[in-house]
Scaffold this motif. Structure first.
Motif, PDB file in Angstrom:
ATOM      1  N   UNK A 122      -8.324  25.582 -55.579  1.00 57.60           N
ATOM      2  CA  UNK A 122      -8.620  26.013 -57.024  1.00 57.60           C
ATOM      3  C   UNK A 122      -7.651  25.626 -58.139  1.00 57.60           C
ATOM      4  N   UNK A 123      -6.177  25.856 -57.469  1.00 57.21           N
ATOM      5  CA  UNK A 123      -5.005  25.408 -58.300  1.00 57.21           C
ATOM      6  C   UNK A 123      -5.117  23.728 -58.212  1.00 57.21           C
ATOM      7  N   UNK A 124      -5.400  23.383 -57.011  1.00 53.01           N
ATOM      8  CA  UNK A 124      -5.343  21.817 -56.975  1.00 53.01           C
ATOM      9  C   UNK A 124      -5.966  21.000 -57.899  1.00 53.01           C
ATOM     10  N   UNK A 125      -6.839  21.671 -58.664  1.00 52.30           N
ATOM     11  CA  UNK A 125      -8.001  20.889 -59.624  1.00 52.30           C
ATOM     12  C   UNK A 125      -7.058  20.440 -60.924  1.00 52.30           C
ATOM     13  N   UNK A 126      -5.993  21.136 -60.980  1.00 51.40           N
ATOM     14  CA  UNK A 126      -5.107  20.793 -62.335  1.00 51.40           C
ATOM     15  C   UNK A 126      -4.316  19.385 -62.086  1.00 51.40           C
ATOM     16  N   UNK A 127      -4.423  18.829 -63.308  1.00 56.73           N
ATOM     17  CA  UNK A 127      -3.289  17.877 -63.216  1.00 56.73           C
ATOM     18  C   UNK A 127      -1.889  18.307 -63.676  1.00 56.73           C
ATOM     19  N   UNK A 128      -1.279  18.414 -62.609  1.00 59.14           N
ATOM     20  CA  UNK A 128       0.140  19.125 -62.689  1.00 59.14           C
ATOM     21  C   UNK A 128       1.305  18.452 -63.813  1.00 59.14           C
TER      22      UNK A 128
END
Length: 721
Positions: free
Chosen positions: A330-336
């Motif tokens: 889920x968190x990996x979907x974000x452009x960090x």
């Protein structure tokens, strides 16, 4: 004059020394964390009463001395006034500090001091909402992207009036902003996991919390849900749960609160009512090193897309459904590159932020929306009644599925305090040590926890001296249990607090500026006007002694204005009397106002009971119990208060089909009831089973549970186990 001043100075010095010695004597032969539990209760009470009398006498003498000084310095001027005596602690409270600075501005010549003028200040909060709430918002530090045109205006669409018309804000964004006198490096959350009691505490600063919330908010947007979509949380109240809660509100979605104790049918019902589009949960709950399944319950409830957080860190989660996501994915979907920042979705004051549930009398829970106004009520209650100050540490073991979960988030963070979260059993020495190590200043609880602490003595040996007050809500409290609890911290007060999910806080409470009576409330909540109805349903004269159903003035910041699955007007206003041209708001509790001006709760006036802090309909329980045994004709579920005070106990009245030959084993029947009720809520336990020949009914065939409650409370006469 010189001799008189010297004499007065000597008297005051001796009195103050005596005051210090009296206070020290109260705490002697015991550490500050165990003033009560090392002596018999009777002796402890004598010490406390003696100390209190001594303090009053000394205070009176000091006041006389101060009057002498004032008189001697006045040169017989008619303008000279005696300085009122009140404890120094009063000026340090939030309300005391404001009244010392602005008391005359608000109350004029009526103002004397924070203690003597508190009742007048409460009246001011009702009669002057514009000035009172503007002051509260300034003190707390609430910011609006668009300022309201006023605090309150008449509007027939809103019972009691429309609050903050034109205002645009985001409650979560206000939680993530450093308050005056605080910085982004200050602690927002202090926490510890069960079993790690000897390890250092864990801290999350306000800046770290902001970054975590922004990361989750960005990930939520990546799910491509429409703004305003309902997103559920079904997990223990830990750091991740708080982060998710704030992120949902920050990003313009709506939290659906589900208690982690619910069985699959209860979860499913709430998901359907709220039309939930996604849900956050854990793989399981860890208690006493036991793994209690949680994700499997959510799956059984046929939940929509689920984001699953592993309890044990990065442990891979097995058996996810095709559309479900692990927390990591889920968190990996974000452009960090932009993960640490998020522009809050600013919304009108009445936009929904949270859907919570409260049991009705029809068996289906009422879906109650919170708006961006509701957090302001929660924070204001914490600021005024629990005296939550900037830099405080606030602990209140609860869950986001119940109103005290969101209340804790807002009452702590909006007031610039730290939230203390313990992931584990509350009735263990581990939690008691956490309270000590975290230096908790305000500890909230339900009375059953205090009773457990008292019976197990698990708090012994820990220093709770940083606690300024306790607060209690959720169920009826026991005088004996709370006297013991106060003794743990040298008789710091318990602020009783009673309200409801539908009002986002309390309608009656206590105050550190008033004498507190055990298991009683000393004042209506600030900004709230309440009434006790007589037998004809009409309001008794205000401030008069009496007992009856409680009703509220509808002019109440943060109170609900709609329900998702019921007629709001029918539930709260239909059939209620008028007062000063306004229809009063129904609450449903029976209350008493005593000759001393205190309020005492006497349970539900309708057929809803309170079991372990959870309001539940009698009908919900009866539907289950009626199917347990073919020999049962019908049942009635009654919440019966124990004779010594304390939380209601569940009694099942049973009518058998064949009353001529009762062969049923009531012990076995009780076990069967408890097994069946686990499907509704594992926390519900049948205390006793009573056999009755028939259930009392009205002419319209409605069961009169109040008659049974009164009979069982006074003197049970039937077969009972």
């Amino acid at each position: 004059m010189g001799k008189l001043a010297k004499l007065v100075g000597g008297i005051k010095a001796r009195l103050r020394r005596r005051k210090m010695l009296t206070a020290a004597a109260t705490e002697s032969s015991s550490s500050s964390s165990s003033c009560y539990d090392k002596m018999e209760k009777t002796n402890s009470m004598k010490v406390e009463i003696t100390s209190r009398r001594a303090q009053k006498l000394i205070a009176k003498n000091l006041a006389i001395v101060d009057a002498m000084v004032a008189g001697s310095n006045s040169n017989n001027s008619s303008k000279a006034k005696k300085r009122a005596f009140f404890p120094e602690e009063a000026v340090l409270t939030n309300v005391g500090r404001v009244l010392e600075a602005r008391g005359r501005e608000f109350l004029g010549d009526k103002y004397k001091d924070p203690i003597a003028s508190f009742t007048d200040f409460h009246k001011f909060s009702i009669e002057n909402p514009e000035a009172y709430w503007k002051m509260v918002f300034e003190e707390i530090g609430i910011t609006f992207s668009v300022e309201p045109s006023c605090i309150l205006r008449e509007n027939d669409a809103y019972p009691g009036g429309e609050w903050l018309p034109g205002a645009v804000l985001n409650a979560a964004a206000n939680c993530l902003t450093a308050k005056p006198g605080r910085s982004s490096d200050d602690v927002a959350i202090v926490w510890r996991d069960e079993g790690k009691d000897s390890e250092p505490l864990n801290f999350v600063t306000l800046e770290e919390l902001r970054k975590k919330v922004c990361l989750v908010a960005n990930a939520l947007d990546a799910l491509n849900l429409a703004k305003g979509s309902a997103i559920a949380i079904d997990m223990p109240m830990n750091v991740n749960a708080v982060v998710i809660y704030l992120a949902i509100v920050l990003a313009g979605y709506v939290v659906v609160s589900i208690a982690d104790s619910f069985a699959a049918p209860a979860i499913s019902m709430r998901l359907k009512i709220s039309e939930t589009k996604a849900i956050f949960t854990q793989d399981y709950i860890l208690r006493d090193d036991k793994e209690l399944p949680l994700y499997s319950r959510v799956v059984e409830a046929k939940a929509p897309r689920t984001i699953v957080i592993p309890v044990r860190g990065s442990t891979p989660i097995k058996g996810l459904r095709a559309d479900d996501l692990s927390w990591e994915d889920f968190l990996a979907k974000v452009n960090h590159a932009k993960a640490d920042n998020y522009t809050a979705v600013e919304q009108p004051a009445y936009a929904f932020t949270n859907i919570l549930f409260s049991s009705g009398t029809t068996g289906e829970p009422k879906a109650i929306p919170w708006t961006h106004l509701t957090p302001l009520k929660s924070a204001a209650d914490g600021w005024c009644h629990m005296d939550i100050r900037r830099g405080d540490v606030v602990a209140w073991p609860t869950n986001l599925g119940w109103m005290m979960g969101p209340w804790l988030v807002y009452a702590s963070l909006l007031n610039g305090a730290s939230m203390a979260l313990y992931n584990g059993s509350l009735t263990s020495s581990g939690f008691a040590k956490f309270v000590q190590d975290a230096k908790v200043t305000m500890l909230g609880l339900v009375p059953s926890i205090a009773r457990s602490w008292k019976s197990t003595d698990c708090t012994a040996g820990f220093d709770w001296s940083t606690i300024r007050c306790f607060s209690s809500s959720g169920e009826a409290s026991s005088v004996d249990d709370y006297l013991w609890l106060m003794g743990r911290v040298c008789y710091k007060p318990v602020i009783e607090y009673c309200g409801g999910t539908e009002i986002g806080g309390g309608f009656v409470a206590g105050s550190l500026l008033q004498p507190q009576a055990l298991s009683a409330f000393s004042t209506p909540a600030m900004g709230c006007n309440l009434f006790i109805l007589d037998n004809n349903g009409n309001p008794l004269p205000q401030d008069s002694v009496g007992t009856g159903e409680l009703a509220l003035d509808p002019t109440f910041l943060g109170a609900s204005t709609t329900l998702l699955n019921a007629d709001h007007h029918e539930v709260y206003f239909s059939g209620m009397p008028e007062w000063n041209g306004k229809v009063l708001r129904r609450h449903g509790d029976e209350f008493e106002r005593t000759p001393d001006g205190y309020y005492r709760a006497h349970g539900r006036a309708d057929d809803t009971m309170n079991l372990g802090g959870i309001k539940v309909s009698s009908i919900e329980i009866e539907r289950i119990c009626n199917r347990v045994n073919d020999a049962i004709l019908e049942t009635a579920a009654i919440g019966v208060p124990p004779l010594g005070g304390g939380p209601e106990q569940l009694t099942i009245a049973v009518v058998f089909k064949d009353q001529s030959s009762q062969t049923e084993d009531l012990n076995q029947l009780k076990l069967a009831f408890n097994t069946a009720l686990k499907k509704l809520n594992p926390l519900f336990k049948v205390s006793s089973v009573v056999v009755v020949p028939s259930l009392p009914r009205t002419a319209s065939n409605k069961v009169m549970r109040r008659v049974l409650r009164k009979e069982f409370t006074q003197q049970p006469k039937h077969s009972k186990i």
